[in-house]
Design a protein around this motif. Structure first.
Motif, PDB file in Angstrom:
ATOM      1  N   UNK A 611     -29.652 -14.799  44.211  1.00 42.36           N
ATOM      2  CA  UNK A 611     -28.191 -14.404  44.150  1.00 42.36           C
ATOM      3  C   UNK A 611     -27.872 -13.881  43.053  1.00 42.36           C
ATOM      4  N   UNK A 612     -27.948 -14.906  41.989  1.00 41.68           N
ATOM      5  CA  UNK A 612     -27.725 -14.691  40.407  1.00 41.68           C
ATOM      6  C   UNK A 612     -28.485 -13.182  40.072  1.00 41.68           C
ATOM      7  N   UNK A 613     -29.638 -12.975  40.295  1.00 43.67           N
ATOM      8  CA  UNK A 613     -30.508 -11.726  39.885  1.00 43.67           C
ATOM      9  C   UNK A 613     -29.831 -10.524  40.470  1.00 43.67           C
ATOM     10  N   UNK A 614     -29.491 -10.710  41.703  1.00 37.42           N
ATOM     11  CA  UNK A 614     -29.125  -9.455  42.518  1.00 37.42           C
ATOM     12  C   UNK A 614     -27.717  -9.287  42.867  1.00 37.42           C
ATOM     13  N   UNK A 615     -26.894 -10.224  42.559  1.00 36.54           N
ATOM     14  CA  UNK A 615     -25.223  -9.939  42.985  1.00 36.54           C
ATOM     15  C   UNK A 615     -24.443 -10.319  41.892  1.00 36.54           C
ATOM     16  N   UNK A 616     -24.426 -11.512  41.110  1.00 30.38           N
ATOM     17  CA  UNK A 616     -23.534 -12.042  40.181  1.00 30.38           C
ATOM     18  C   UNK A 616     -24.090 -13.473  39.627  1.00 30.38           C
ATOM     19  N   UNK A 617     -23.411 -13.957  38.621  1.00 29.55           N
ATOM     20  CA  UNK A 617     -23.697 -15.564  38.182  1.00 29.55           C
ATOM     21  C   UNK A 617     -23.069 -16.466  39.225  1.00 29.55           C
ATOM     22  N   UNK A 772     -25.416  -2.177  46.790  1.00 31.24           N
ATOM     23  CA  UNK A 772     -24.439  -2.101  47.617  1.00 31.24           C
ATOM     24  C   UNK A 772     -23.672  -3.396  47.658  1.00 31.24           C
ATOM     25  N   UNK A 773     -24.420  -4.336  48.056  1.00 33.78           N
ATOM     26  CA  UNK A 773     -23.690  -5.744  48.030  1.00 33.78           C
ATOM     27  C   UNK A 773     -23.120  -6.260  46.609  1.00 33.78           C
ATOM     28  N   UNK A 774     -23.899  -5.995  45.643  1.00 35.47           N
ATOM     29  CA  UNK A 774     -23.615  -6.169  44.250  1.00 35.47           C
ATOM     30  C   UNK A 774     -22.209  -5.484  43.852  1.00 35.47           C
ATOM     31  N   UNK A 775     -22.209  -4.166  44.227  1.00 35.50           N
ATOM     32  CA  UNK A 775     -20.844  -3.546  43.870  1.00 35.50           C
ATOM     33  C   UNK A 775     -19.640  -3.874  44.718  1.00 35.50           C
ATOM     34  N   UNK A 776     -20.094  -4.360  46.143  1.00 32.17           N
ATOM     35  CA  UNK A 776     -18.823  -5.005  46.707  1.00 32.17           C
ATOM     36  C   UNK A 776     -18.288  -6.333  46.254  1.00 32.17           C
ATOM     37  N   UNK A 777     -19.286  -6.995  45.661  1.00 29.57           N
ATOM     38  CA  UNK A 777     -18.957  -8.271  44.994  1.00 29.57           C
ATOM     39  C   UNK A 777     -18.135  -7.848  43.720  1.00 29.57           C
ATOM     40  N   UNK A 778     -18.600  -6.888  43.096  1.00 29.44           N
ATOM     41  CA  UNK A 778     -18.008  -6.482  41.751  1.00 29.44           C
ATOM     42  C   UNK A 778     -16.496  -6.221  41.948  1.00 29.44           C
ATOM     43  N   UNK A 779     -16.105  -5.534  43.119  1.00 28.00           N
ATOM     44  CA  UNK A 779     -14.761  -5.181  43.316  1.00 28.00           C
ATOM     45  C   UNK A 779     -13.997  -6.175  43.786  1.00 28.00           C
ATOM     46  N   UNK A 780     -14.387  -7.256  44.672  1.00 35.59           N
ATOM     47  CA  UNK A 780     -13.716  -7.968  45.334  1.00 35.59           C
ATOM     48  C   UNK A 780     -13.952  -9.551  44.882  1.00 35.59           C
ATOM     49  N   UNK A 781     -14.675  -9.863  44.104  1.00 31.87           N
ATOM     50  CA  UNK A 781     -14.970 -11.191  43.633  1.00 31.87           C
ATOM     51  C   UNK A 781     -13.817 -11.938  42.868  1.00 31.87           C
ATOM     52  N   UNK A 796     -19.458   0.806  50.769  1.00 35.57           N
ATOM     53  CA  UNK A 796     -20.538   0.692  49.650  1.00 35.57           C
ATOM     54  C   UNK A 796     -21.898   0.807  50.057  1.00 35.57           C
ATOM     55  N   UNK A 797     -22.104   0.377  51.464  1.00 38.58           N
ATOM     56  CA  UNK A 797     -23.474   0.716  51.883  1.00 38.58           C
ATOM     57  C   UNK A 797     -23.476   2.197  52.323  1.00 38.58           C
ATOM     58  N   UNK A 798     -22.586   3.000  52.757  1.00 39.61           N
ATOM     59  CA  UNK A 798     -22.406   4.526  52.732  1.00 39.61           C
ATOM     60  C   UNK A 798     -22.842   5.052  51.532  1.00 39.61           C
ATOM     61  N   UNK A 799     -22.653   4.310  50.328  1.00 46.36           N
ATOM     62  CA  UNK A 799     -22.781   5.149  48.986  1.00 46.36           C
ATOM     63  C   UNK A 799     -24.516   5.091  48.742  1.00 46.36           C
ATOM     64  N   UNK A 800     -25.171   4.179  49.475  1.00 47.19           N
ATOM     65  CA  UNK A 800     -26.528   4.287  48.881  1.00 47.19           C
ATOM     66  C   UNK A 800     -27.676   4.625  50.130  1.00 47.19           C
ATOM     67  N   UNK A 801     -26.609   5.106  51.050  1.00 47.86           N
ATOM     68  CA  UNK A 801     -27.500   5.684  52.421  1.00 47.86           C
ATOM     69  C   UNK A 801     -27.721   7.285  52.273  1.00 47.86           C
ATOM     70  N   UNK A 802     -28.770   7.578  52.335  1.00 46.45           N
ATOM     71  CA  UNK A 802     -29.062   9.093  52.474  1.00 46.45           C
ATOM     72  C   UNK A 802     -28.480   9.793  53.812  1.00 46.45           C
TER      73      UNK A 802
END
Length: 939
Positions: A611-617, A772-781, A796-802
């Motif tokens: 979680x710390x490596x992929x989302x936030x501390x 996408x999860x990380x950006x969601x966390x960044x916006x709302x944590x 956020x998932x839409x943004x990384x989906x082709x």
């Protein structure tokens, strides 16, 4: 000639007093020879015992029960295929669930059989002419059955111990076996045996006696449906509750003893009546039996009946005094009506603007030995709205054992409206709380356990393993969680039918989070005092620990603001400590439950790292696992705290990952993930919220497990999730909602979300989905209202989906989409040495379920996995080929080249798609045999 029983098996007992042949010839005061009585009782009791024990139907019933017991013990407390250590508590659960029905059958059937034994053999005229009183005859039959029960219980204890030995678990806890089975099951058998004796004697017809006994059991179980819910009405009521290795039998023993005393006294009265009306000889009419029975009603029997009746009345009055006068008894209908009245009275205040709790500072004195606590402290309330607030609405806990000693503000306030029934109070401030201003609210509460209650008692505050939430403390405003949920009940009481609370993006609802609308995040500090042999735990870092007057005290304070949802725990714990970077890791566990501590520590460390490596501390300096009694199974996530029932992580017995899923590791990783999804980001209290907390935590744990275990282990886990989802949607009475708006459907928010997110990371790539999860966390944590909904995550998932894969989001999140995939045929041939060509035939269908529940097939334009397995040198199957194929039609043929001899082929082998019948996705591969030069029949 009747000989002494010591010379032959056919002997009949002798007596020192004249025979009881007819009522009018019996002396009213017979000569009593106690030794003769005991001899008759002993010999007749063993005779009846041997009669029953040697019967083939009896042995068949007992044998069936024991076989069922061992079958149930083969997967003890299984969670996703992972069994548990066979603790005595679990073995007792298995014994009770496996054998209770058989005990009931034996009690009812053989009570009747023994009452009618002599008459069934047309031997009753001879037996009734013997010098054996009706009392001794019935008592001997009763004791004979008791000997049967005692022998069976001893056999069941032996079966439990044998099972424990077979699992290599050598802590038998024999006193617990004996205390539970002889204290609970045995007493229950006594009651139903005496009842059955009474019924058979009174109706004087064997078949009708059996029918009435069964009808009585059914009616007794249905009494609550007719408003007779109190245990004083329900025959045989009173139970020891679940045995906990942490809290033992706790406070359940006292009410159990009183209720059983009450029913034993009642049953002895019935037995006395049976003795009086017992038929002898040819006189079977009730009038003649009463005429004869009056002569059996001796002075000693009269005194016995009066004593038993006195015990029956006194115990009944004492139970009623405790449950209905000292405490409050509330039936289901009364409780349901109360919920309806609450909504009718106060729902007008549902969206009323109230201040928010921004700080909580409370001292809690726990008294586990008395099951009491006293809480005194304060909240700081802040007006975060744009308008002055004049009235403060306070809701207290509805638990009648909670006493409000005082509540006051730091300014003048009067009670404008009060409802003591619902404990809802409106305080009018002399000076309104202006926008941006704060005020202090002081309060003191006392939770006082008085005697015992009827039915389910409080299991939060217990002798050892106290675990309670802050819901006992005052809250602000209307609490919609008190509302009725059942649609039929809402219709009955004239309440508006609520299909869903709101839309996922309703701006008014997004001002409240899932933990309530009276707080956003709070500054938290607490002092907890407890008994001198216990450790108390609350959220935050331990600031200070001290002793005073033989009691232990602990002061906790959180590093950052937390949600207004936390627990207070106290118990006689041992502690395992470790470290992850600068974070202290602690496990508070019951002595003897050390089995999985290393796995828990590894699960915490791996999940924290991922979680710390992929989302936030990680936001705290500590992370704790707490064990609590088995009265609850799962509890919500708390700040820096993972709460485990003793029945879950601490006693799971995971073997090698090739055989068992390490659910201990997985559950720990999932609960750690809640520190991000549920604590760092708190979701709005709207439909779809469970996707954000449960779904995202399930995905995170899956990724941790994916990197720690084999693909085959992950596949087994996903298969369990798929089966549980399909089972849930089959059993649910509610229509299924899409993931985006799921509400109170755990089979969707938990099981389905695991499948969906795992498939999504496979299609998009794990790194992309994590982004996408990380950006969601960044916006709302760590944000206050407005809170995020499932739509914010989907953005956020839409943004990384082709564009080519956008259909997945539509299928997975916005609709209910199922598949019907099937492997039809598979053959292979060896094209050259070490190279194999496999031909696989499959059938694929895609099904959409609309809002009304109607199904329809829709066109296929989907990428679906095709897999091939091979068998290694140890006979284990491994996945050797996995590739996505574009499927656009129902019937498809794939030609696949592999470098190992294939053993089976599969369409969607890892269960990434929601397949209604996934068991037919796999097919064994046959070898293609080419036949040439066949003779041609010229005819």
């Amino acid at each position: 000639m009747i000989r002494d029983s010591s010379t032959t098996k056919k002997t009949r007992p002798t007596s020192a007093y004249p025979p009881e042949s007819a009522a009018w010839t019996l002396p009213t005061e017979p000569t009593i020879n106690v030794n003769a009585y005991w001899k008759q009782i002993r010999e007749w009791s063993f005779l009846y015992f041997k009669m029953v024990w040697t019967e083939i139907p009896f042995l068949a019933i007992v044998g069936s029960g024991i076989i069922l017991l061992f079958l149930n013990a083969s997967r003890i407390n299984s969670i996703y295929g992972t069994s548990s250590y066979p603790t005595t508590a679990l073995m007792l659960d298995i014994i009770n669930s496996s054998f209770n029905l058989f005990f009931l059958i034996l009690a009812i059937f053989y009570s009747g059989e023994l009452i009618w034994k002599e008459r069934s053999l047309n031997f009753h005229m001879i037996i009734d002419s013997l010098p054996v009183s009706s009392f001794i005859s019935l008592l001997s039959k009763f004791i004979g059955l008791l000997l049967i029960y005692i022998t069976l219980i001893l056999i069941l204890i032996a079966c439990g111990v044998i099972t424990q030995i077979a699992y290599g678990y050598l802590k038998f806890d024999l006193p617990v076996y004996f205390g539970t089975l002889f204290g609970s099951a045995f007493v229950g058998l006594i009651l139903f045996t005496l009842l059955s004796f009474f019924i058979h004697v009174m109706v004087n017809d064997k078949f009708i006696g059996f029918v009435i006994s069964i009808v009585f059991l059914i009616v007794n179980a249905l009494l609550p449906q007719f408003g007779l819910e109190h245990d004083l009405w329900q025959f045989g009521s009173g139970n020891l509750g679940p045995f906990s290795e942490i809290n033992l039998y706790g406070h359940f023993i006292v009410p159990f003893a009183w209720f059983k005393t009450y029913w034993i006294a009642f049953s002895l009265i019935l037995f006395t009546i049976a003795v009086i009306f017992s038929a002898r000889g040819a006189e079977t009419q009730i009038k003649l039996r009463w005429k004869a029975g009056k002569h059996r009603f001796t002075k000693s029997l009269s005194l016995f009946v009066l004593a038993v009746f006195y015990i029956f009345l006194c115990s009944g009055f004492y139970i009623y005094y405790n449950t209905n006068i000292i405490n409050e008894f509330e039936g289901l209908e009364e409780h349901t009506k109360k919920q309806a009245d609450y909504e009718k009275s106060f729902s007008q205040y549902n969206h009323l603007v109230q201040p928010k709790i921004v700080e909580s500072n409370i001292s809690v004195d726990l008294f586990p030995s008395r099951r009491d606590f006293v809480a005194e402290g304060y909240y700081y309330l802040k007006n975060k709205s744009l308008q002055p607030i004049q009235d403060i609405h306070v809701q207290y806990s509805l638990d009648h054992q909670l006493i409000v000693d005082y509540l006051k503000f730091d300014r003048e306030a009067t009670i404008k409206q009060s409802d003591s029934g619902f404990r809802y109070y409106i305080y009018h401030l002399s000076n309104p709380l202006m926008p941006g201003d704060s005020m202090k609210m002081n309060f003191k509460l006392s939770f006082v356990t008085k005697a015992f209650v009827e039915g389910a008692s409080n299991t939060d505050i217990v002798y050892n393993g106290t675990f309670f939430k802050n819901t006992y403390f005052p809250s602000l405003g209307y609490n919609h969680r008190f509302e009725l949920k059942d649609l039929a009940d809402r219709k009955k009481y004239g309440l508006k039918i609520k299909d869903q609370q709101s839309e996922p993006n309703d701006p008014r609802e997004k001002t409240a989070n899932v933990f309530g609308d009276d707080a956003d995040r709070i500054r938290f500090e607490m002092v907890v005092g407890t008994d001198g042999d216990q450790i108390a735990i609350a959220p935050g870092a331990l600031q200070r620990e001290w002793k005073k007057n033989g009691r232990n005290y602990f002061r906790y304070k959180t590093d950052v603001p937390i949600s207004n949802f936390y627990s207070i725990v106290s118990g006689r714990y041992r502690v395992r400590r470790d470290q992850w970077k600068d974070v202290s890791l602690e496990i508070y566990y019951h002595a003897g439950h050390e089995f999985n501590l290393d796995k828990m520590m590894k699960g915490m460390k791996d999940a924290l790292s991922y979680c710390a490596d992929n989302f936030s501390p990680y936001q705290f300096k500590q992370l704790r696992i707490l064990e609590f009694p088995r009265y609850q199974t799962f509890v919500p996530p708390y700040a820096n705290t993972i709460s485990y029932s003793e029945n879950i992580g601490f006693i799971l017995k995971a073997k090698k990952s090739s055989e068992d899923l390490d659910m201990n590791y997985y559950v720990t990783a999932r609960e750690v993930a809640h520190q991000w999804w549920g604590q760092q980001v708190i979701e709005a209290d709207v439909p779809g919220s469970a996707l954000l907390s449960e779904g995202m935590s399930q995905y995170t744990a899956l990724m941790v497990m994916k990197h720690a275990f084999s693909a085959e282990a992950v596949e087994r886990y996903l298969k369990y999730e798929l089966d549980n989802y399909l089972k849930g949607r089959t059993q649910s009475r509610m229509k299924e909602y899409p993931l985006l708006s799921v509400n109170n459907q755990s089979y969707v928010s938990d099981n389905k979300s695991s499948l969906v997110f795992f498939a999504l990371q496979d299609y998009l790539g794990e790194d992309n989905l994590n982004q996408a999860f990380k950006e969601y966390n960044k916006l709302w944590a760590f944000k206050d209202a407005p809170y995020p909904s499932s739509i914010n995550l989907l953005e956020q998932i839409h943004k990384v989906t082709p564009d080519s894969l956008r259909y997945l989001l539509y299928d997975m999140f916005e609709n209910v989409t199922l598949f019907e995939n099937q492997a039809l045929d598979a053959v292979y041939k060896e094209s050259k040495k070490g190279k194999f060509e496999l031909t696989l035939s499959v059938s694929c269908e895609k099904i959409r379920i609309d809002s009304s529940g109607q199904e329809s097939n829709i066109p296929l334009h989907d990428w679906i996995d095709v897999g091939v397995y091979s068998t290694d040198s140890k006979g284990k199957e491994k996945l050797i080929y996995l590739k996505k194929e574009k499927v656009t039609k129902k019937n498809n043929l794939f030609v696949i080249s592999v470098n190992e001899r294939p053993s089976k082929a599969d369409i969607d082998p890892l269960h990434k798609l929601i397949d209604r019948h996934s068991d037919d996705n796999t097919i064994r591969v046959g070898q293609f045999i080419e036949i040439t030069n066949l003779p041609i029949d010229s005819n």
